[in-house]
Scaffold this active site. Structure first.
Site, PDB file in Angstrom:
ATOM      1  N   ARG A  63      14.378  -2.881   1.327  1.00 50.68           N
ATOM      2  CA  ARG A  63      13.965  -3.884   0.345  1.00 50.68           C
ATOM      3  C   ARG A  63      13.398  -3.252  -0.924  1.00 50.68           C
ATOM      4  O   ARG A  63      13.421  -3.879  -1.985  1.00 50.68           O
ATOM      5  CB  ARG A  63      12.954  -4.845   0.967  1.00 50.68           C
ATOM      6  CG  ARG A  63      13.602  -5.889   1.856  1.00 50.68           C
ATOM      7  CD  ARG A  63      12.582  -6.766   2.512  1.00 50.68           C
ATOM      8  NE  ARG A  63      12.168  -6.275   3.813  1.00 50.68           N
ATOM      9  CZ  ARG A  63      11.003  -6.553   4.384  1.00 50.68           C
ATOM     10  NH1 ARG A  63      10.118  -7.289   3.757  1.00 50.68           N
ATOM     11  NH2 ARG A  63      10.726  -6.075   5.585  1.00 50.68           N
ATOM     12  N   GLU A 100       3.867   0.567  14.678  1.00 55.77           N
ATOM     13  CA  GLU A 100       3.017  -0.089  15.673  1.00 55.77           C
ATOM     14  C   GLU A 100       3.406   0.415  17.073  1.00 55.77           C
ATOM     15  O   GLU A 100       2.538   0.719  17.892  1.00 55.77           O
ATOM     16  CB  GLU A 100       3.203  -1.606  15.568  1.00 55.77           C
ATOM     17  CG  GLU A 100       2.127  -2.370  16.309  1.00 55.77           C
ATOM     18  CD  GLU A 100       2.210  -3.863  16.047  1.00 55.77           C
ATOM     19  OE1 GLU A 100       3.073  -4.285  15.260  1.00 55.77           O
ATOM     20  OE2 GLU A 100       1.388  -4.580  16.648  1.00 55.77           O
TER      21      GLU A 100
HETATM   22  C1  PRP Z   1       8.784  -3.323   5.309  1.00 55.84           C
HETATM   23  C2  PRP Z   1       8.508  -3.367   3.815  1.00 55.84           C
HETATM   24  C3  PRP Z   1       7.794  -2.061   3.552  1.00 55.84           C
HETATM   25  C4  PRP Z   1       7.029  -1.833   4.849  1.00 55.84           C
HETATM   26  C5  PRP Z   1       5.595  -2.219   4.688  1.00 55.84           C
HETATM   27  O1  PRP Z   1       9.949  -2.584   5.516  1.00 55.84           O
HETATM   28  O2  PRP Z   1       9.709  -3.485   3.065  1.00 55.84           O
HETATM   29  O3  PRP Z   1       8.708  -0.979   3.354  1.00 55.84           O
HETATM   30  O4  PRP Z   1       7.638  -2.667   5.855  1.00 55.84           O
HETATM   31  O5  PRP Z   1       4.856  -1.978   5.862  1.00 55.84           O
HETATM   32  P1  PRP Z   1       3.757  -0.818   5.985  1.00 55.84           P
HETATM   33  O6  PRP Z   1       2.968  -0.803   4.688  1.00 55.84           O
HETATM   34  O7  PRP Z   1       2.914  -1.273   7.149  1.00 55.84           O
HETATM   35  O8  PRP Z   1       4.455   0.473   6.249  1.00 55.84           O
HETATM   36  P2  PRP Z   1      10.803  -2.570   6.884  1.00 55.84           P
HETATM   37  O9  PRP Z   1      10.394  -1.376   7.685  1.00 55.84           O
HETATM   38  O10 PRP Z   1      10.702  -3.910   7.525  1.00 55.84           O
HETATM   39  O11 PRP Z   1      12.268  -2.249   6.376  1.00 55.84           O
HETATM   40  P3  PRP Z   1      13.323  -3.014   5.419  1.00 55.84           P
HETATM   41  O12 PRP Z   1      12.844  -2.841   3.988  1.00 55.84           O
HETATM   42  O13 PRP Z   1      14.574  -2.239   5.656  1.00 55.84           O
HETATM   43  O14 PRP Z   1      13.392  -4.465   5.809  1.00 55.84           O
HETATM   44  N1  HPA Z   2       6.484  -9.675   4.718  1.00 53.25           N
HETATM   45  C1  HPA Z   2       7.482  -8.844   4.480  1.00 53.25           C
HETATM   46  N2  HPA Z   2       7.531  -7.606   4.952  1.00 53.25           N
HETATM   47  C2  HPA Z   2       6.532  -7.182   5.707  1.00 53.25           C
HETATM   48  C3  HPA Z   2       5.448  -8.000   5.983  1.00 53.25           C
HETATM   49  C4  HPA Z   2       5.417  -9.326   5.463  1.00 53.25           C
HETATM   50  O1  HPA Z   2       4.487 -10.126   5.656  1.00 53.25           O
HETATM   51  N3  HPA Z   2       4.606  -7.268   6.749  1.00 53.25           N
HETATM   52  C5  HPA Z   2       5.158  -6.050   6.901  1.00 53.25           C
HETATM   53  N4  HPA Z   2       6.317  -5.989   6.275  1.00 53.25           N
END
Ligand code: PRP
Ligand code: HPA
Length: 175
Positions: A63, A100
């Site tokens: 993202r 986690e």
């Molecule tokens: C989510 C978000 C951040 C991260 C935040 O990514 O886009 O990168 O989690 O969480 P944190 O601060 O606790 O590390 P995700 O791992 O869900 O991957 P994605 O962007 O591929 O959906």
């Molecule tokens: N929204 C989107 N991404 C995330 C969140 C949330 O609340 N927490 C950790 N990754």
């Protein structure tokens, strides 16, 4: 205008109990889907960093890419991806970080950042800060200077910012 400036938080959707019970998920897809809101988010990030001497924008898979790429374009910078393990084809540096449950590995190409380069790291959301800390470690392993860390959304109650002490952290929306 009569309606006032666009409020980005109006375009974030709250989803209770996703991905698990007790978690309130902040869903950014309505903002991405609305042309004015998406443009406002990118333009406000660009305005914040214009004149900051940013040379490279690093985006965090997946993202983070959505915001980092148009921001790099507007700032006149190159874009560098931080990717999950095993996706990048050339020589990489890697960092393992705690989730986690279990761990994850992120990587960057070794030739992606030059020593002393002024780097802006971009992700959609700051939660615990684990992901962005790993991206920061990659940039610093290559000798890059982290000039800023930018997010669309910061979940302040998870205190991710405490892990980013000493760095310039900016978020457009805070919960
Ligand atoms: C989510 C978000 C951040 C991260 C935040 O990514 O886009 O990168 O989690 O969480 P944190 O601060 O606790 O590390 P995700 O791992 O869900 O991957 P994605 O962007 O591929 O959906
Ligand atoms: N929204 C989107 N991404 C995330 C969140 C949330 O609340 N927490 C950790 N990754």
């Amino acid at each position: 205008s009569a309606s006032g400036p666009l409020r980005l938080e109006d375009w974030i959707r709250d989803i209770p109990d996703f991905p698990q019970k007790g978690v309130l998920f902040r869903d950014i897809t309505p903002l991405l889907q609305n042309p004015e809101a998406f443009r406002a988010a990118i333009d406000r990030l660009a305005a914040h960093y214009s004149g900051a001497g940013i040379q490279t924008v690093v985006g965090v898979e997946s993202r983070g890419f959505i915001f980092a790429a148009p921001l790099a374009y507007l700032l006149g910078c190159g874009f560098v991806p931080v990717r999950k393990f095993g996706k990048l084809p050339a020589k990489t540096v890697s960092v393992e970080y705690a989730l986690e449950y279990g761990t994850n590995i992120v990587e960057m190409h070794t030739d992606a950042i030059k020593p002393g380069e002024r780097v802006l790291i971009v992700d959609d959301l700051l939660a615990t800060g684990g992901t962005v800390s790993a991206a920061m470690e990659l940039v610093e392993k290559l000798g890059g200077h982290i000039a800023g860390i930018a997010f669309l959304v910061e979940l302040t109650y998870l205190k991710g910012r405490e892990r980013l002490k000493g760095y310039d952290v900016f978020a457009l929306i805070k919960y």
